[in-house]
Motif scaffolding. Structure first.
Motif, PDB file in Angstrom:
ATOM      1  N   ASN A 222      46.844  44.479  39.012  1.00 41.65           N
ATOM      2  CA  ASN A 222      46.684  44.589  37.564  1.00 41.65           C
ATOM      3  C   ASN A 222      45.278  45.053  37.174  1.00 41.65           C
ATOM      4  N   HIS A 223      44.304  44.126  37.221  1.00 46.34           N
ATOM      5  CA  HIS A 223      42.985  44.448  36.668  1.00 46.34           C
ATOM      6  C   HIS A 223      42.317  45.654  37.323  1.00 46.34           C
TER       7      HIS A 223
ATOM      8  N   LYS B  18      50.423  37.679  33.088  1.00 43.54           N
ATOM      9  CA  LYS B  18      50.720  37.922  34.480  1.00 43.54           C
ATOM     10  C   LYS B  18      50.802  36.595  35.230  1.00 43.54           C
TER      11      LYS B  18
ATOM     12  N   ASP C 271      47.069  42.249  30.084  1.00 45.84           N
ATOM     13  CA  ASP C 271      46.092  42.332  31.167  1.00 45.84           C
ATOM     14  C   ASP C 271      44.772  42.150  30.438  1.00 45.84           C
TER      15      ASP C 271
END
Ligand code: BG6
Length: 499
Positions: A249-250, A158, A187
């Motif tokens: 994302n996370h 990312k 990720d």
């Protein structure tokens, strides 16, 4: 299964990620005897280094990232020697056709394989540890020089885009060369032991699942707090901010794993299919929702662990930035299981400590049956501790020992990974890189997931832009702006800080 022959090419081979994460991860796997003999690591960069120079650099740097203490010195040295022997370096200027020919030559020259009697083709992994603007162009060149065969894989770090349109553009450019099944979007949270354990906790046990819904769960909190500031990464970070850097994302991935339905089995697509459904069920954020349900913060100077630390603007080297280093928000998954259950998310830099956890807060018992206990019970809570101390903690109410009446006391059941398991917990990258080598994409983000996440995040970014407000300041070393606490207080709730 592990291929017998593999060429692992890292674009950005002298970069921070390669030295901090990728090479140490490969080293650990090598140390455990998990890399096939014929495994070449080809560092590609613009640094003026030959293979020997690169090997020397890695030999000197690695012990700084993989502590020799705790390893048998002879085994450690042998593994270091072995890893260094696998390294090649290629100076490559993306604009220079000759340099690409050299890469082609190296990948085609499997002299080493012949020595071990293998075929002259190896599984090729291309790891793009470079700026995302280069993802598409690099893939196009790889295609041109004819090194992308059906077993080749590309790995992307990312950020994949900075909004939906740019994410699509990157995915299109890479997708013009690599099939989706050959594309591995990292990720790294998905490689963390405790995150993978979330699936096991939920679906290899029976007692939680019947309660895991709006009937019994009051709300869910997901926190990823860091005590570090932006450090040297201001250049990247200032163009990104916490929403893009962490939430898109996370945090959304953690939310998906917490909220998803059980897949029939853990397969390449099944888990990702279920996560996608969660992303698609997130309640869209309109301008009013953004105004009411999101908080942006930026750290100012303060104390972290008793040490004075600088403000974001000082770390960045200039004042006036409107980039957020903290976000708190309230989301909702609009489906049968979760309708009406808030998912509160927060993440920030320079907070009071480094802690990541998911807290599932259950509803209060329907009736207070112990006289005088009104208000004395606390709701059951399950804390899933992602880091730094992996484990689980279940908060219950117990009777305080004593002969008198019944007095209630909150207690907790604790599971600590460190004391339960003797095995070392591997770094997320160790598992993920081996998954790439094996060709297993289960724990990587599929294109549709990334784009669904951007679709949800984008209206928040747009609204913030439209308002043009500066983020709220919070002193470094705290839990963020008070508005983040208000977000829950307003709903009669509070962030659960793990002690
Ligand atoms: C990265 C972010 O993806 O994750 C960083 O870009 C952040 O800003 C990091 O510090 C956090 O990862 P971890 O594994 O330390 O929680």
């Amino acid at each position: 299964a592990l291929p017998e022959h593999c060429d692992f090419t890292v674009f950005g081979g002298t970069g921070d990620l390669a030295f901090r994460k990728l090479l140490p991860a490969l080293f650990h796997r090598d140390l455990e005897g998990q890399l096939p003999d014929d495994f070449r690591i080809i560092g590609v960069s613009r640094s003026d280094l030959d293979t020997e120079g690169y090997q020397q650099l890695v030999r000197e740097a690695l012990p700084g990232h993989v502590d020799p203490a705790g390893h048998d010195p002879a085994t450690y040295d042998a593994a270091l020697q072995r890893l260094v022997g696998r390294l090649h370096h290629l100076v490559l200027d993306a604009e220079e056709p000759d340099d690409w020919h050299q890469l082609h030559g190296l990948l085609k020259d499997r002299g080493r394989t012949e020595a071990v009697g293998g075929p002259d083709e190896a599984v090729r992994v291309f790891y793009l540890a470079v700026a995302p603007a280069l993802f598409g162009p690099i893939c196009a060149r790889l295609d041109e020089i004819g090194v992308v065969d059906p077993t080749a894989r590309v790995v992307m770090e990312k950020p994949i885009g900075r909004d939906l349109a740019s994410a699509r553009a990157v995915n299109d450019a890479v997708g013009a060369v690599f099939e989706e099944s050959q594309t591995f979007r990292i990720d790294h949270y998905l490689g963390k032991e405790s995150v993978q354990n979330l699936l096991v906790t939920r679906f290899a046990n029976t007692f939680l699942e019947p309660l895991w819904n709006s009937r019994w769960v009051d709300h869910v909190q997901i926190t990823v707090a860091e005590s570090l500031g932006v450090g040297e990464r201001g250049g990247y970070y200032d163009g990104s901010g916490a929403l893009r850097d962490m939430v898109q994302n996370h945090l959304l991935q953690l939310l998906c794993l917490t909220a998803m339905e059980p897949p029939t089995y853990v397969g390449r697509e099944t888990v990702r299919d279920e996560k996608l459904k969660v992303l698609q069920a997130l309640k869209p954020m309109g301008p009013q929702d953004v105004d009411r349900d999101t908080v942006r913060g930026q750290y100012r100077q303060g104390l972290v662990d008793g040490q004075a630390v600088a403000a974001y603007s000082d770390d960045l080297g200039r004042a006036g930035s409107s980039t957020e280093t903290f976000v708190a928000l309230k989301a909702e998954v609009q489906n049968w299981r979760w309708a009406g259950v808030p998912f509160y998310l927060r993440t920030g830099k320079r907070m009071d400590r480094r802690v990541s956890e998911i807290v599932v807060v259950f509803k209060e018992p329907p009736h207070a049956m112990f006289p005088g206990s009104e208000g004395a019970t606390t709701a059951n809570r399950l804390h899933i501790l992602v880091q730094p101390d992996e484990g689980m903690r279940l908060h219950l109410t117990a009777k305080e020992p004593g002969p008198g009446g019944i007095r209630l006391r909150p207690v907790s059941l604790d599971l600590s990974y460190a004391t339960t398991f003797t095995q070392r917990s591997p770094d997320a990258y160790e598992r993920l890189l081996m998954d790439v080598v094996r060709g297993n994409p289960t724990h990587f983000m599929r294109r549709d997931e990334v784009e669904a996440a951007w679709s949800w995040v984008e209206p928040i970014l747009e609204r913030w832009d439209e308002l043009g407000e500066r983020p709220l300041r919070y002193p470094a070393g705290t839990t963020g702006p008070t508005a983040a606490a208000m977000l829950l207080e307003r709903d009669g709730r509070a962030w659960q800080e793990t002690d």
